[in-house]
Design a protein around this motif. Structure first.
Motif, PDB file in Angstrom:
ATOM      1  N   VAL A  71       0.864  -1.175   0.000  1.00 43.34           N
ATOM      2  CA  VAL A  71       0.000   0.000   0.000  1.00 43.34           C
ATOM      3  C   VAL A  71       0.904   1.230   0.000  1.00 43.34           C
ATOM      4  CG1 VAL A  71      -1.758   1.296   1.258  1.00 43.34           C
ATOM      5  CG2 VAL A  71      -1.841  -1.199   1.241  1.00 43.34           C
ATOM      6  N   VAL A  72       0.687   2.120  -0.961  1.00 45.92           N
ATOM      7  CA  VAL A  72       1.448   3.359  -1.071  1.00 45.92           C
ATOM      8  C   VAL A  72       0.474   4.508  -0.847  1.00 45.92           C
ATOM      9  CG1 VAL A  72       2.766   4.830  -2.633  1.00 45.92           C
ATOM     10  CG2 VAL A  72       3.108   2.359  -2.673  1.00 45.92           C
ATOM     11  N   THR A  73       0.877   5.468  -0.023  1.00 41.34           N
ATOM     12  CA  THR A  73       0.023   6.624   0.224  1.00 41.34           C
ATOM     13  C   THR A  73       0.775   7.907  -0.099  1.00 41.34           C
ATOM     14  OG1 THR A  73       0.679   6.774   2.545  1.00 41.34           O
ATOM     15  CG2 THR A  73      -1.277   5.452   2.052  1.00 41.34           C
ATOM     16  N   MET A  74       0.015   8.932  -0.463  1.00 45.48           N
ATOM     17  CA  MET A  74       0.565  10.260  -0.742  1.00 45.48           C
ATOM     18  C   MET A  74      -0.335  11.298  -0.103  1.00 45.48           C
ATOM     19  SD  MET A  74       1.348  10.183  -4.784  1.00 45.48           S
ATOM     20  CE  MET A  74       2.022   8.761  -5.568  1.00 45.48           C
ATOM     21  N   ALA A  75       0.264  12.250   0.584  1.00 44.63           N
ATOM     22  CA  ALA A  75      -0.507  13.354   1.151  1.00 44.63           C
ATOM     23  C   ALA A  75      -0.950  14.271   0.010  1.00 44.63           C
ATOM     24  CB  ALA A  75       0.333  14.124   2.152  1.00 44.63           C
ATOM     25  N   ALA A  76      -2.193  14.688   0.068  1.00 40.62           N
ATOM     26  CA  ALA A  76      -2.741  15.544  -0.986  1.00 40.62           C
ATOM     27  C   ALA A  76      -3.763  16.498  -0.376  1.00 40.62           C
ATOM     28  CB  ALA A  76      -3.397  14.689  -2.072  1.00 40.62           C
ATOM     29  N   LYS A  77      -4.266  17.371  -1.234  1.00 42.48           N
ATOM     30  CA  LYS A  77      -5.328  18.290  -0.852  1.00 42.48           C
ATOM     31  C   LYS A  77      -6.328  18.325  -1.992  1.00 42.48           C
ATOM     32  CE  LYS A  77      -6.232  23.143   0.147  1.00 42.48           C
ATOM     33  NZ  LYS A  77      -5.636  24.480   0.200  1.00 42.48           N
ATOM     34  N   VAL A  78      -7.607  18.085  -1.685  1.00 48.13           N
ATOM     35  CA  VAL A  78      -8.661  18.235  -2.687  1.00 48.13           C
ATOM     36  C   VAL A  78      -8.932  19.725  -2.810  1.00 48.13           C
ATOM     37  CG1 VAL A  78     -11.087  17.775  -3.243  1.00 48.13           C
ATOM     38  CG2 VAL A  78      -9.675  15.969  -2.225  1.00 48.13           C
ATOM     39  N   THR A  79      -8.756  20.248  -4.021  1.00 46.62           N
ATOM     40  CA  THR A  79      -8.912  21.686  -4.234  1.00 46.62           C
ATOM     41  C   THR A  79     -10.292  22.068  -4.754  1.00 46.62           C
ATOM     42  OG1 THR A  79      -7.887  21.467  -6.413  1.00 46.62           O
ATOM     43  CG2 THR A  79      -6.447  22.068  -4.559  1.00 46.62           C
ATOM     44  N   SER A  80     -10.986  21.117  -5.404  1.00 49.14           N
ATOM     45  CA  SER A  80     -12.362  21.401  -5.834  1.00 49.14           C
ATOM     46  C   SER A  80     -13.078  20.107  -6.182  1.00 49.14           C
ATOM     47  CB  SER A  80     -12.391  22.338  -7.051  1.00 49.14           C
ATOM     48  OG  SER A  80     -11.902  21.679  -8.198  1.00 49.14           O
ATOM     49  N   VAL A  81     -14.399  20.165  -6.077  1.00 48.26           N
ATOM     50  CA  VAL A  81     -15.270  19.057  -6.486  1.00 48.26           C
ATOM     51  C   VAL A  81     -16.393  19.693  -7.294  1.00 48.26           C
ATOM     52  CG1 VAL A  81     -16.743  17.162  -5.736  1.00 48.26           C
ATOM     53  CG2 VAL A  81     -14.726  17.780  -4.370  1.00 48.26           C
ATOM     54  N   THR A  82     -16.496  19.285  -8.561  1.00 41.33           N
ATOM     55  CA  THR A  82     -17.479  19.877  -9.458  1.00 41.33           C
ATOM     56  C   THR A  82     -18.346  18.777 -10.065  1.00 41.33           C
ATOM     57  OG1 THR A  82     -15.849  21.571 -10.036  1.00 41.33           O
ATOM     58  CG2 THR A  82     -17.789  21.384 -11.455  1.00 41.33           C
ATOM     59  N   ALA A  83     -19.659  18.935  -9.966  1.00 37.95           N
ATOM     60  CA  ALA A  83     -20.591  17.979 -10.568  1.00 37.95           C
ATOM     61  C   ALA A  83     -20.706  18.268 -12.069  1.00 37.95           C
ATOM     62  CB  ALA A  83     -21.959  18.084  -9.906  1.00 37.95           C
ATOM     63  N   VAL A  84     -20.502  17.222 -12.873  1.00 35.64           N
ATOM     64  CA  VAL A  84     -20.569  17.347 -14.332  1.00 35.64           C
ATOM     65  C   VAL A  84     -21.219  16.083 -14.881  1.00 35.64           C
ATOM     66  CG1 VAL A  84     -19.210  17.574 -16.458  1.00 35.64           C
ATOM     67  CG2 VAL A  84     -18.436  18.712 -14.380  1.00 35.64           C
ATOM     68  N   ARG A  85     -22.179  16.241 -15.803  1.00 34.10           N
ATOM     69  CA  ARG A  85     -22.718  15.048 -16.465  1.00 34.10           C
ATOM     70  C   ARG A  85     -21.632  14.440 -17.345  1.00 34.10           C
ATOM     71  NH1 ARG A  85     -27.741  16.332 -19.854  1.00 34.10           N
ATOM     72  NH2 ARG A  85     -26.227  17.798 -20.664  1.00 34.10           N
ATOM     73  N   ARG A  86     -21.654  13.134 -17.473  1.00 36.69           N
ATOM     74  CA  ARG A  86     -20.614  12.467 -18.271  1.00 36.69           C
ATOM     75  C   ARG A  86     -20.535  13.053 -19.678  1.00 36.69           C
ATOM     76  NH1 ARG A  86     -19.816   6.046 -19.697  1.00 36.69           N
ATOM     77  NH2 ARG A  86     -17.974   6.380 -20.986  1.00 36.69           N
ATOM     78  N   CYS A  87     -21.665  13.330 -20.296  1.00 43.23           N
ATOM     79  CA  CYS A  87     -21.661  13.840 -21.668  1.00 43.23           C
ATOM     80  C   CYS A  87     -21.076  15.251 -21.759  1.00 43.23           C
ATOM     81  CB  CYS A  87     -23.067  13.801 -22.268  1.00 43.23           C
ATOM     82  SG  CYS A  87     -24.276  14.822 -21.406  1.00 43.23           S
ATOM     83  N   ASP A  88     -20.918  15.943 -20.629  1.00 50.51           N
ATOM     84  CA  ASP A  88     -20.372  17.295 -20.626  1.00 50.51           C
ATOM     85  C   ASP A  88     -18.885  17.338 -20.286  1.00 50.51           C
ATOM     86  OD1 ASP A  88     -22.843  18.403 -21.332  1.00 50.51           O
ATOM     87  OD2 ASP A  88     -23.478  18.543 -19.233  1.00 50.51           O
ATOM     88  N   LEU A  89     -18.264  16.179 -20.086  1.00 53.76           N
ATOM     89  CA  LEU A  89     -16.819  16.151 -19.858  1.00 53.76           C
ATOM     90  C   LEU A  89     -16.107  16.625 -21.119  1.00 53.76           C
ATOM     91  CD1 LEU A  89     -16.564  12.757 -17.951  1.00 53.76           C
ATOM     92  CD2 LEU A  89     -16.245  15.053 -16.991  1.00 53.76           C
ATOM     93  N   THR A  90     -14.971  17.274 -20.951  1.00 60.81           N
ATOM     94  CA  THR A  90     -14.269  17.906 -22.072  1.00 60.81           C
ATOM     95  C   THR A  90     -12.861  17.342 -22.258  1.00 60.81           C
ATOM     96  OG1 THR A  90     -13.288  19.625 -20.683  1.00 60.81           O
ATOM     97  CG2 THR A  90     -15.507  20.073 -21.581  1.00 60.81           C
ATOM     98  N   GLU A  91     -12.234  17.778 -23.326  1.00 63.92           N
ATOM     99  CA  GLU A  91     -10.829  17.414 -23.570  1.00 63.92           C
ATOM    100  C   GLU A  91      -9.944  17.912 -22.420  1.00 63.92           C
ATOM    101  OE1 GLU A  91      -9.396  15.573 -25.979  1.00 63.92           O
ATOM    102  OE2 GLU A  91     -11.210  15.259 -27.162  1.00 63.92           O
ATOM    103  N   GLU A  92     -10.273  19.078 -21.871  1.00 66.63           N
ATOM    104  CA  GLU A  92      -9.497  19.604 -20.748  1.00 66.63           C
ATOM    105  C   GLU A  92      -9.620  18.688 -19.525  1.00 66.63           C
ATOM    106  OE1 GLU A  92      -8.831  23.615 -18.053  1.00 66.63           O
ATOM    107  OE2 GLU A  92     -10.507  23.567 -19.463  1.00 66.63           O
ATOM    108  N   HIS A  93     -10.838  18.206 -19.261  1.00 71.16           N
ATOM    109  CA  HIS A  93     -11.003  17.234 -18.172  1.00 71.16           C
ATOM    110  C   HIS A  93     -10.104  16.025 -18.420  1.00 71.16           C
ATOM    111  CE1 HIS A  93     -15.148  19.117 -17.505  1.00 71.16           C
ATOM    112  NE2 HIS A  93     -14.505  19.300 -16.364  1.00 71.16           N
TER     113      HIS A  93
END
Length: 166
Positions: A107-129
């Motif tokens: 098991v490998v762990t890394m400390a992180a920070k969630v910076t944002s959570v955004t609700a998006v429909r699958r069909c609205d995901l983009t190339e940038e995502h």
């Protein structure tokens, strides 16, 4: 170490503590040993083992855990993957631990920070995502979603969870 035993008064038989008592014991210390009658006689189990899905106020003070497929580890370490797309797996902004449970058992762990959570429909995901998720194209991201979430429809909601390593 603390151990407890519950006994049924009329018979003197050892019995497991009731659910309410298990929760109280868990609140005090989840490592308390409870003496119970097992298939081979009396044995000691932790209250956590007796109450595997107990409410644990201590967990609210811990960083949220983001479980990732071990194949994503190099792209997360390099910064190429800065987000994950999740379905019915709620996260919030704040401290996090990224967890890789490897096929080897490591098991490998890394400390992180969630910076944002955004609700998006699958069909609205983009190339940038797709790029932020470490993929070279939206089609590649969609293939990965099909692998991780079979049956996910185009209008189904997803959460785009962005993070940074600490």
């Amino acid at each position: 170490m603390v151990a407890v035993v519950a006994v049924y008064g009329r018979t003197g038989q050892v019995i497991a503590p009731c659910g309410k008592c298990r929760q109280v014991l868990h609140d005090l210390d989840p490592t308390i040993q409870c003496v119970v009658r097992g298939s081979n006689g009396l044995e000691a189990m932790t209250v956590s083992e007796l109450l595997p899905h107990a409410y644990d106020w201590r967990s609210a003070e811990q960083a949220q855990r983001i479980y990732m497929w071990e194949g994503y580890e190099p792209s997360i370490r390099s910064g190429a993957k800065r987000q994950t797309i999740r379905i019915d797996d709620p996260f919030h902004e704040g401290a996090a631990t990224i967890v890789f449970e490897k096929d080897s058992g490591d098991v490998v762990t890394m400390a992180a920070k969630v910076t944002s959570v955004t609700a998006v429909r699958r069909c609205d995901l983009t190339e940038e995502h797709a790029r932020n998720d470490g993929f070279s194209s939206l089609a590649e991201l969609q293939d990965a979603l099909d692998t991780h979430y079979p049956g996910l429809g185009g209008d189904d909601p997803t959460d785009v969870v962005t993070f940074e390593l600490q």
